[in-house]
Design a protein around this motif. Structure first.
Motif, PDB file in Angstrom:
ATOM      1  N   ILE A 157       0.738  -1.184   0.014  1.00  0.00           N
ATOM      2  CA  ILE A 157       0.005   0.041  -0.085  1.00  0.00           C
ATOM      3  C   ILE A 157       0.815   1.358  -0.048  1.00  0.00           C
ATOM      4  O   ILE A 157       0.649   2.269  -0.661  1.00  0.00           O
ATOM      5  CB  ILE A 157      -1.131  -0.111   1.133  1.00  0.00           C
ATOM      6  CG1 ILE A 157      -2.190  -1.083   0.944  1.00  0.00           C
ATOM      7  CG2 ILE A 157      -1.655   1.361   1.242  1.00  0.00           C
ATOM      8  CD1 ILE A 157      -3.013  -1.287   2.296  1.00  0.00           C
ATOM      9  N   LEU A 158       2.082   1.203   0.641  1.00  0.00           N
ATOM     10  CA  LEU A 158       2.536   2.532   0.899  1.00  0.00           C
ATOM     11  C   LEU A 158       3.210   3.049  -0.323  1.00  0.00           C
ATOM     12  O   LEU A 158       3.339   4.240  -0.650  1.00  0.00           O
ATOM     13  CB  LEU A 158       3.818   2.453   2.123  1.00  0.00           C
ATOM     14  CG  LEU A 158       3.175   2.261   3.529  1.00  0.00           C
ATOM     15  CD1 LEU A 158       4.315   1.981   4.503  1.00  0.00           C
ATOM     16  CD2 LEU A 158       2.337   3.417   3.996  1.00  0.00           C
ATOM     17  N   SER A 161       0.572   4.547  -2.699  1.00  0.00           N
ATOM     18  CA  SER A 161       0.280   5.839  -2.195  1.00  0.00           C
ATOM     19  C   SER A 161       0.761   7.050  -2.543  1.00  0.00           C
ATOM     20  O   SER A 161       0.322   8.086  -2.991  1.00  0.00           O
ATOM     21  CB  SER A 161       0.086   5.833  -0.703  1.00  0.00           C
ATOM     22  OG  SER A 161       1.408   5.927  -0.224  1.00  0.00           O
ATOM     23  N   GLU A 162       2.168   6.964  -3.173  1.00  0.00           N
ATOM     24  CA  GLU A 162       2.761   7.860  -3.767  1.00  0.00           C
ATOM     25  C   GLU A 162       2.345   8.575  -4.998  1.00  0.00           C
ATOM     26  O   GLU A 162       1.990   7.812  -5.796  1.00  0.00           O
ATOM     27  CB  GLU A 162       4.495   7.628  -3.871  1.00  0.00           C
ATOM     28  CG  GLU A 162       5.167   7.493  -2.705  1.00  0.00           C
ATOM     29  CD  GLU A 162       5.232   8.941  -1.929  1.00  0.00           C
ATOM     30  OE1 GLU A 162       5.349   9.861  -2.471  1.00  0.00           O
ATOM     31  OE2 GLU A 162       4.821   8.742  -0.821  1.00  0.00           O
ATOM     32  N   ARG A 164      -0.209  10.224  -5.197  1.00  0.00           N
ATOM     33  CA  ARG A 164      -1.847  10.115  -5.277  1.00  0.00           C
ATOM     34  C   ARG A 164      -2.226  11.548  -4.932  1.00  0.00           C
ATOM     35  O   ARG A 164      -1.392  12.298  -4.216  1.00  0.00           O
ATOM     36  CB  ARG A 164      -2.377   9.257  -4.622  1.00  0.00           C
ATOM     37  CG  ARG A 164      -2.013   7.690  -4.876  1.00  0.00           C
ATOM     38  CD  ARG A 164      -2.520   7.115  -6.171  1.00  0.00           C
ATOM     39  NE  ARG A 164      -2.243   5.932  -6.506  1.00  0.00           N
ATOM     40  CZ  ARG A 164      -2.529   5.240  -7.585  1.00  0.00           C
ATOM     41  NH1 ARG A 164      -3.460   5.800  -8.423  1.00  0.00           N
ATOM     42  NH2 ARG A 164      -2.071   3.800  -7.557  1.00  0.00           N
ATOM     43  N   VAL A 168      -6.519  11.153  -1.049  1.00  0.00           N
ATOM     44  CA  VAL A 168      -6.341   9.511  -1.424  1.00  0.00           C
ATOM     45  C   VAL A 168      -5.351   8.981  -0.866  1.00  0.00           C
ATOM     46  O   VAL A 168      -5.050   7.773  -0.357  1.00  0.00           O
ATOM     47  CB  VAL A 168      -6.163   9.438  -3.091  1.00  0.00           C
ATOM     48  CG1 VAL A 168      -6.051   7.897  -3.539  1.00  0.00           C
ATOM     49  CG2 VAL A 168      -7.515   9.728  -3.808  1.00  0.00           C
ATOM     50  N   ARG A 169      -4.119   9.876  -0.796  1.00  0.00           N
ATOM     51  CA  ARG A 169      -2.794   9.128  -0.275  1.00  0.00           C
ATOM     52  C   ARG A 169      -3.105   8.984   1.238  1.00  0.00           C
ATOM     53  O   ARG A 169      -2.687   8.155   2.017  1.00  0.00           O
ATOM     54  CB  ARG A 169      -1.721  10.214  -0.429  1.00  0.00           C
ATOM     55  CG  ARG A 169      -0.375   9.729   0.014  1.00  0.00           C
ATOM     56  CD  ARG A 169       0.620  10.980  -0.234  1.00  0.00           C
ATOM     57  NE  ARG A 169       2.100  10.642   0.397  1.00  0.00           N
ATOM     58  CZ  ARG A 169       2.966  11.403   0.580  1.00  0.00           C
ATOM     59  NH1 ARG A 169       2.560  12.677   0.460  1.00  0.00           N
ATOM     60  NH2 ARG A 169       3.999  11.165   0.979  1.00  0.00           N
ATOM     61  N   THR A 171      -5.848   8.596   2.659  1.00  0.00           N
ATOM     62  CA  THR A 171      -6.687   7.071   3.102  1.00  0.00           C
ATOM     63  C   THR A 171      -5.907   6.227   3.101  1.00  0.00           C
ATOM     64  O   THR A 171      -6.089   5.178   3.833  1.00  0.00           O
ATOM     65  CB  THR A 171      -7.722   7.326   2.056  1.00  0.00           C
ATOM     66  OG1 THR A 171      -8.684   8.532   2.200  1.00  0.00           O
ATOM     67  CG2 THR A 171      -8.785   6.056   2.615  1.00  0.00           C
ATOM     68  N   MET A 172      -4.918   5.916   2.083  1.00  0.00           N
ATOM     69  CA  MET A 172      -4.191   4.933   1.806  1.00  0.00           C
ATOM     70  C   MET A 172      -3.314   4.412   2.911  1.00  0.00           C
ATOM     71  O   MET A 172      -3.270   3.465   3.727  1.00  0.00           O
ATOM     72  CB  MET A 172      -3.480   4.814   0.566  1.00  0.00           C
ATOM     73  CG  MET A 172      -4.501   4.585  -0.996  1.00  0.00           C
ATOM     74  SD  MET A 172      -3.659   4.675  -2.382  1.00  0.00           S
ATOM     75  CE  MET A 172      -2.701   3.300  -2.057  1.00  0.00           C
ATOM     76  N   ILE A 173      -2.758   5.652   3.449  1.00  0.00           N
ATOM     77  CA  ILE A 173      -1.790   5.516   4.601  1.00  0.00           C
ATOM     78  C   ILE A 173      -2.590   5.094   5.934  1.00  0.00           C
ATOM     79  O   ILE A 173      -1.966   4.197   6.571  1.00  0.00           O
ATOM     80  CB  ILE A 173      -0.953   6.836   4.711  1.00  0.00           C
ATOM     81  CG1 ILE A 173       0.053   7.099   3.541  1.00  0.00           C
ATOM     82  CG2 ILE A 173      -0.141   6.817   6.217  1.00  0.00           C
ATOM     83  CD1 ILE A 173       0.624   8.411   3.738  1.00  0.00           C
ATOM     84  N   ALA A 226      -0.880   9.844   7.949  1.00  0.00           N
ATOM     85  CA  ALA A 226      -2.361   9.970   7.506  1.00  0.00           C
ATOM     86  C   ALA A 226      -2.832  11.366   8.112  1.00  0.00           C
ATOM     87  O   ALA A 226      -3.602  12.016   7.298  1.00  0.00           O
ATOM     88  CB  ALA A 226      -3.130   8.627   8.031  1.00  0.00           C
TER      89      ALA A 226
END
Length: 297
Positions: A157-158, A161-162, A164, A168-169, A171-173, A226
């Protein structure tokens, strides 16, 4: 169950308070949204923590967070991981008035509707027989496999996330942080039982304590990333949804907990999950919390 629920709600309140304090500190140190290398997410999070440890407000939140972990450990002593962790969704109910207090505004009708949905989901979770599982014996092989899968998911995931958009970033983190907290809950449960049954030395020689330290530290670092990249309820929503879902799955898989096996229980579980998810999404998109970010000083 009464003690498990009581301390679970107390843990949720303390976690929400810690997130509120730490978010105010973290948003003073927002990260540039420009192009990043794949490794920058890790470097950026470390740099962020180095700045935050100099913030008194963040340190107060950190101490509050420790109190939350203590209350969570007590709750897990009296209840299963799959029972206690869904209670942490009530963080959202505490996070909303805290966000309102920081801005000196009142929650609107949409906010109250979302809060009611979350409460309805929790009532369904505990009221329908066969949804909230009781405690079970841990299967260490299954626990280890679950930890490996969780670590692989976080490491996937990490980097994704870059690059984004900021929300969105964030949320993913936050999802990655929620996975780490789910692993921590399982390890807290196992380590606490080991301490009481086998003593300190035996527990210190066993692997769950070290996984607990790694997953908790990872969750705290990712949680700060986050919070720095998005609004408080957005980050708390993603973590609060991911944490109980991952914990429920891990609790059923690794603690010999019987999953719902009747039509009523399956329907109730689906309804509870939907109500909680819609309520969490509603709070995450509340006009109250979608405010402009502070500028890095």
């Amino acid at each position: 169950m009464t003690l498990a629920v009581g301390f679970g709600v107390l843990a949720a309140f303390l976690f929400a308070s810690a997130a509120s304090l730490q978010q105010q500190a973290a948003q003073r140190h927002q990260v540039d949204d420009g192009p990043h290398r794949r490794t920058d997410v890790f470097v950026g999070l470390v740099r962020l923590i180095r700045r935050l440890v100099r913030e008194p407000l963040w340190l107060i939140g950190w101490v509050t967070n420790l109190g939350g972990f203590g209350a969570q450990a007590i709750a897990l002593r009296f209840g299963s991981v799959a029972l206690v962790q869904p209670l942490l969704v009530t963080q959202l109910l505490f996070a909303l008035p805290m966000a309102a207090a920081w801005q000196r505004r009142r929650p609107g009708r949409r906010d109250w509707t979302a809060a009611i949905l979350i409460c309805g989901g929790l009532v369904t979770f505990f009221a329908v027989r066969g949804i909230a599982p009781q405690d079970g014996e841990p299967n260490r092989t299954h626990l280890l496999l679950g930890c490996i899968v969780a670590a692989a998911a976080v490491l996937l995931i990490l980097p994704l996330s870059e690059g984004r958009p900021r929300l969105v970033r964030a949320t993913m983190i936050a999802i990655a942080a929620g996975i780490c907290y789910a692993v921590s809950a399982a390890m807290i449960k196992l380590t606490t039982d080991d301490l009481l049954a086998r003593g300190v030395l035996a527990t210190a020689r066993d692997w769950p304590g070290y996984v607990l330290a790694a997953s908790t530290l990872s969750g705290l670092v990712l949680g700060q990333g986050a919070l720095a990249a998005g609004s408080l309820p957005s980050a708390v929503a993603a973590m609060s949804i991911t944490n109980p879902v991952a914990s429920y799955l891990l609790g059923v898989y690794a603690f010999a907990v019987e999953p719902p096996n009747t039509a009523a229980a399956l329907v109730g579980l689906a309804a509870a999950g939907a109500l909680i998810a819609f309520g969490a999404i509603g709070l995450a998109h509340s006009p109250l919390v979608r405010t402009p970010r502070a500028v890095l000083s």
